[in-house]
Motif scaffolding. Structure first.
Motif, PDB file in Angstrom:
ATOM      1  N   PRO A 142      44.328   8.810 117.825  1.00 27.23           N
ATOM      2  CA  PRO A 142      45.504   9.621 118.160  1.00 27.23           C
ATOM      3  C   PRO A 142      46.774   9.035 117.533  1.00 27.23           C
ATOM      4  CG  PRO A 142      44.171   9.222 120.113  1.00 27.23           C
ATOM      5  CD  PRO A 142      43.604   8.363 119.016  1.00 27.23           C
ATOM      6  N   GLY A 143      47.565   9.899 116.945  1.00 25.68           N
ATOM      7  CA  GLY A 143      48.810   9.478 116.309  1.00 25.68           C
ATOM      8  C   GLY A 143      48.660   9.130 114.837  1.00 25.68           C
ATOM      9  N   ASP A 144      47.414   9.006 114.361  1.00 22.56           N
ATOM     10  CA  ASP A 144      47.178   8.641 112.959  1.00 22.56           C
ATOM     11  C   ASP A 144      46.792   9.841 112.093  1.00 22.56           C
ATOM     12  OD1 ASP A 144      47.663   6.026 113.628  1.00 22.56           O
ATOM     13  OD2 ASP A 144      45.594   5.336 113.382  1.00 22.56           O
ATOM     14  N   GLU A 145      46.831  11.029 112.646  1.00 26.37           N
ATOM     15  CA  GLU A 145      46.343  12.204 111.932  1.00 26.37           C
ATOM     16  C   GLU A 145      47.018  12.408 110.574  1.00 26.37           C
ATOM     17  OE1 GLU A 145      45.708  12.758 116.308  1.00 26.37           O
ATOM     18  OE2 GLU A 145      47.473  12.276 115.117  1.00 26.37           O
ATOM     19  N   ALA A 146      48.327  12.297 110.512  1.00 30.41           N
ATOM     20  CA  ALA A 146      49.051  12.527 109.254  1.00 30.41           C
ATOM     21  C   ALA A 146      48.704  11.463 108.217  1.00 30.41           C
ATOM     22  CB  ALA A 146      50.557  12.557 109.498  1.00 30.41           C
ATOM     23  N   ARG A 147      48.627  10.213 108.642  1.00 30.16           N
ATOM     24  CA  ARG A 147      48.314   9.127 107.703  1.00 30.16           C
ATOM     25  C   ARG A 147      46.905   9.273 107.151  1.00 30.16           C
ATOM     26  NH1 ARG A 147      49.822   3.506 110.308  1.00 30.16           N
ATOM     27  NH2 ARG A 147      49.357   2.802 108.209  1.00 30.16           N
ATOM     28  N   VAL A 148      45.961   9.607 108.025  1.00 34.31           N
ATOM     29  CA  VAL A 148      44.575   9.766 107.591  1.00 34.31           C
ATOM     30  C   VAL A 148      44.453  10.990 106.683  1.00 34.31           C
ATOM     31  CG1 VAL A 148      42.220  10.248 108.369  1.00 34.31           C
ATOM     32  CG2 VAL A 148      43.588   8.518 109.541  1.00 34.31           C
ATOM     33  N   ALA A 149      45.138  12.072 107.009  1.00 36.79           N
ATOM     34  CA  ALA A 149      45.107  13.268 106.173  1.00 36.79           C
ATOM     35  C   ALA A 149      45.654  12.968 104.783  1.00 36.79           C
ATOM     36  CB  ALA A 149      45.895  14.398 106.830  1.00 36.79           C
ATOM     37  N   GLU A 150      46.733  12.187 104.702  1.00 28.82           N
ATOM     38  CA  GLU A 150      47.317  11.821 103.413  1.00 28.82           C
ATOM     39  C   GLU A 150      46.345  10.965 102.597  1.00 28.82           C
ATOM     40  OE1 GLU A 150      51.507  10.013 101.669  1.00 28.82           O
ATOM     41  OE2 GLU A 150      50.968   9.565 103.733  1.00 28.82           O
ATOM     42  N   LEU A 151      45.680  10.024 103.258  1.00 28.93           N
ATOM     43  CA  LEU A 151      44.697   9.173 102.585  1.00 28.93           C
ATOM     44  C   LEU A 151      43.537  10.020 102.071  1.00 28.93           C
ATOM     45  CD1 LEU A 151      43.476   6.474 101.732  1.00 28.93           C
ATOM     46  CD2 LEU A 151      42.679   6.175 104.082  1.00 28.93           C
ATOM     47  N   LEU A 152      43.006  10.905 102.903  1.00 31.80           N
ATOM     48  CA  LEU A 152      41.887  11.749 102.488  1.00 31.80           C
ATOM     49  C   LEU A 152      42.283  12.693 101.351  1.00 31.80           C
ATOM     50  CD1 LEU A 152      40.257  12.558 105.944  1.00 31.80           C
ATOM     51  CD2 LEU A 152      39.497  10.903 104.219  1.00 31.80           C
ATOM     52  N   ALA A 153      43.490  13.218 101.388  1.00 39.61           N
ATOM     53  CA  ALA A 153      43.969  14.088 100.314  1.00 39.61           C
ATOM     54  C   ALA A 153      44.049  13.317  99.000  1.00 39.61           C
ATOM     55  CB  ALA A 153      45.328  14.682 100.673  1.00 39.61           C
ATOM     56  N   SER A 154      44.481  12.061  99.070  1.00 42.70           N
ATOM     57  CA  SER A 154      44.556  11.231  97.882  1.00 42.70           C
ATOM     58  C   SER A 154      43.158  10.976  97.314  1.00 42.70           C
ATOM     59  CB  SER A 154      45.249   9.903  98.212  1.00 42.70           C
ATOM     60  OG  SER A 154      45.227   9.044  97.098  1.00 42.70           O
ATOM     61  N   LEU A 155      42.208  10.713  98.189  1.00 42.12           N
ATOM     62  CA  LEU A 155      40.827  10.497  97.741  1.00 42.12           C
ATOM     63  C   LEU A 155      40.272  11.759  97.085  1.00 42.12           C
ATOM     64  CD1 LEU A 155      39.438   8.485 100.790  1.00 42.12           C
ATOM     65  CD2 LEU A 155      40.021   7.594  98.521  1.00 42.12           C
ATOM     66  N   ASP A 156      40.522  12.902  97.696  1.00 37.47           N
ATOM     67  CA  ASP A 156      40.059  14.172  97.125  1.00 37.47           C
ATOM     68  C   ASP A 156      40.674  14.414  95.752  1.00 37.47           C
ATOM     69  OD1 ASP A 156      38.433  14.782  99.284  1.00 37.47           O
ATOM     70  OD2 ASP A 156      39.923  16.073 100.249  1.00 37.47           O
ATOM     71  N   GLU A 157      41.968  14.146  95.615  1.00 37.87           N
ATOM     72  CA  GLU A 157      42.656  14.323  94.336  1.00 37.87           C
ATOM     73  C   GLU A 157      42.046  13.414  93.270  1.00 37.87           C
ATOM     74  OE1 GLU A 157      47.187  14.356  92.509  1.00 37.87           O
ATOM     75  OE2 GLU A 157      46.850  13.501  94.480  1.00 37.87           O
ATOM     76  N   GLY A 158      41.727  12.189  93.663  1.00 43.76           N
ATOM     77  CA  GLY A 158      41.101  11.254  92.731  1.00 43.76           C
ATOM     78  C   GLY A 158      39.731  11.725  92.280  1.00 43.76           C
ATOM     79  N   ILE A 159      38.959  12.268  93.206  1.00 45.63           N
ATOM     80  CA  ILE A 159      37.623  12.763  92.877  1.00 45.63           C
ATOM     81  C   ILE A 159      37.717  13.943  91.907  1.00 45.63           C
ATOM     82  CG2 ILE A 159      35.607  13.973  93.832  1.00 45.63           C
ATOM     83  CD1 ILE A 159      35.999  12.171  96.356  1.00 45.63           C
TER      84      ILE A 159
ATOM     85  N   THR B  40      40.120  14.660  89.824  1.00 46.75           N
ATOM     86  CA  THR B  40      40.598  14.178  88.520  1.00 46.75           C
ATOM     87  C   THR B  40      39.501  13.421  87.783  1.00 46.75           C
ATOM     88  OG1 THR B  40      42.824  14.039  89.426  1.00 46.75           O
ATOM     89  CG2 THR B  40      42.420  12.868  87.362  1.00 46.75           C
ATOM     90  N   ALA B  41      38.752  12.583  88.485  1.00 49.51           N
ATOM     91  CA  ALA B  41      37.653  11.835  87.864  1.00 49.51           C
ATOM     92  C   ALA B  41      36.579  12.785  87.338  1.00 49.51           C
ATOM     93  CB  ALA B  41      37.049  10.857  88.865  1.00 49.51           C
ATOM     94  N   ARG B  42      36.293  13.835  88.098  1.00 50.24           N
ATOM     95  CA  ARG B  42      35.302  14.818  87.632  1.00 50.24           C
ATOM     96  C   ARG B  42      35.801  15.550  86.387  1.00 50.24           C
ATOM     97  NH1 ARG B  42      33.335  16.989  93.545  1.00 50.24           N
ATOM     98  NH2 ARG B  42      31.816  15.320  93.887  1.00 50.24           N
ATOM     99  N   GLY B  43      37.099  15.804  86.323  1.00 45.07           N
ATOM    100  CA  GLY B  43      37.668  16.431  85.133  1.00 45.07           C
ATOM    101  C   GLY B  43      37.528  15.543  83.915  1.00 45.07           C
ATOM    102  N   ILE B  44      37.762  14.254  84.099  1.00 48.24           N
ATOM    103  CA  ILE B  44      37.594  13.295  83.000  1.00 48.24           C
ATOM    104  C   ILE B  44      36.131  13.245  82.574  1.00 48.24           C
ATOM    105  CG2 ILE B  44      37.681  10.840  82.399  1.00 48.24           C
ATOM    106  CD1 ILE B  44      40.221  10.674  84.194  1.00 48.24           C
ATOM    107  N   LYS B  45      35.233  13.156  83.549  1.00 52.64           N
ATOM    108  CA  LYS B  45      33.805  13.092  83.245  1.00 52.64           C
ATOM    109  C   LYS B  45      33.338  14.338  82.514  1.00 52.64           C
ATOM    110  CE  LYS B  45      29.224  12.509  85.279  1.00 52.64           C
ATOM    111  NZ  LYS B  45      28.598  13.428  84.335  1.00 52.64           N
ATOM    112  N   ALA B  46      33.805  15.509  82.924  1.00 50.56           N
ATOM    113  CA  ALA B  46      33.408  16.752  82.261  1.00 50.56           C
ATOM    114  C   ALA B  46      33.818  16.744  80.794  1.00 50.56           C
ATOM    115  CB  ALA B  46      34.019  17.944  82.983  1.00 50.56           C
ATOM    116  N   ARG B  47      35.024  16.257  80.522  1.00 52.65           N
ATOM    117  CA  ARG B  47      35.474  16.178  79.122  1.00 52.65           C
ATOM    118  C   ARG B  47      34.610  15.216  78.323  1.00 52.65           C
ATOM    119  NH1 ARG B  47      40.966  17.961  77.852  1.00 52.65           N
ATOM    120  NH2 ARG B  47      41.802  19.006  79.679  1.00 52.65           N
ATOM    121  N   LEU B  48      34.287  14.078  78.932  1.00 46.57           N
ATOM    122  CA  LEU B  48      33.433  13.112  78.241  1.00 46.57           C
ATOM    123  C   LEU B  48      32.040  13.677  78.005  1.00 46.57           C
ATOM    124  CD1 LEU B  48      34.499   9.851  80.099  1.00 46.57           C
ATOM    125  CD2 LEU B  48      35.085  10.520  77.751  1.00 46.57           C
ATOM    126  N   ASP B  49      31.498  14.380  79.006  1.00 46.37           N
ATOM    127  CA  ASP B  49      30.176  14.992  78.867  1.00 46.37           C
ATOM    128  C   ASP B  49      30.149  16.026  77.745  1.00 46.37           C
ATOM    129  OD1 ASP B  49      29.205  13.448  80.942  1.00 46.37           O
ATOM    130  OD2 ASP B  49      29.263  15.068  82.429  1.00 46.37           O
TER     131      ASP B  49
END
Length: 71
Positions: A7-24, A26-35
């Motif tokens: 409780p009380g950490d919802e915004a921080r955890v959501a921001e962290l998860l959004a950052s992880l999703d954005e990284g995934i 972007t990484a898939r976009g890089i991999k697709a270009r390399l493939d």
């Protein structure tokens, strides 16, 4: 069953998860270009690096520690 967000950490955890999703995405976009034997624009690699740095900073701020790294 997944872990619940403290409780009380919802915004921080959501921001962290959004950052992880954005990284995934972007990484898939890089991999697709390399493939497809395409050149990966340096800006995309730089963006990915910034996303990773931000995600790491968010994780550290939340209390995660990087395994295998000395303090």
């Amino acid at each position: 069953a997944g872990l619940e967000v403290p409780p009380g950490d919802e915004a921080r955890v959501a921001e962290l998860l959004a950052s992880l999703d954005e990284g995934i995405v972007t990484a898939r976009g890089i991999k697709a270009r390399l493939d497809d034997d395409e050149t990966v624009p340096p800006e995309l690699v730089q963006t990915y690096g910034q996303i990773v740095e931000r995600g790491n900073a968010l994780a550290r701020a939340y209390g995660f520690q990087v395994c295998g790294r000395s303090a």
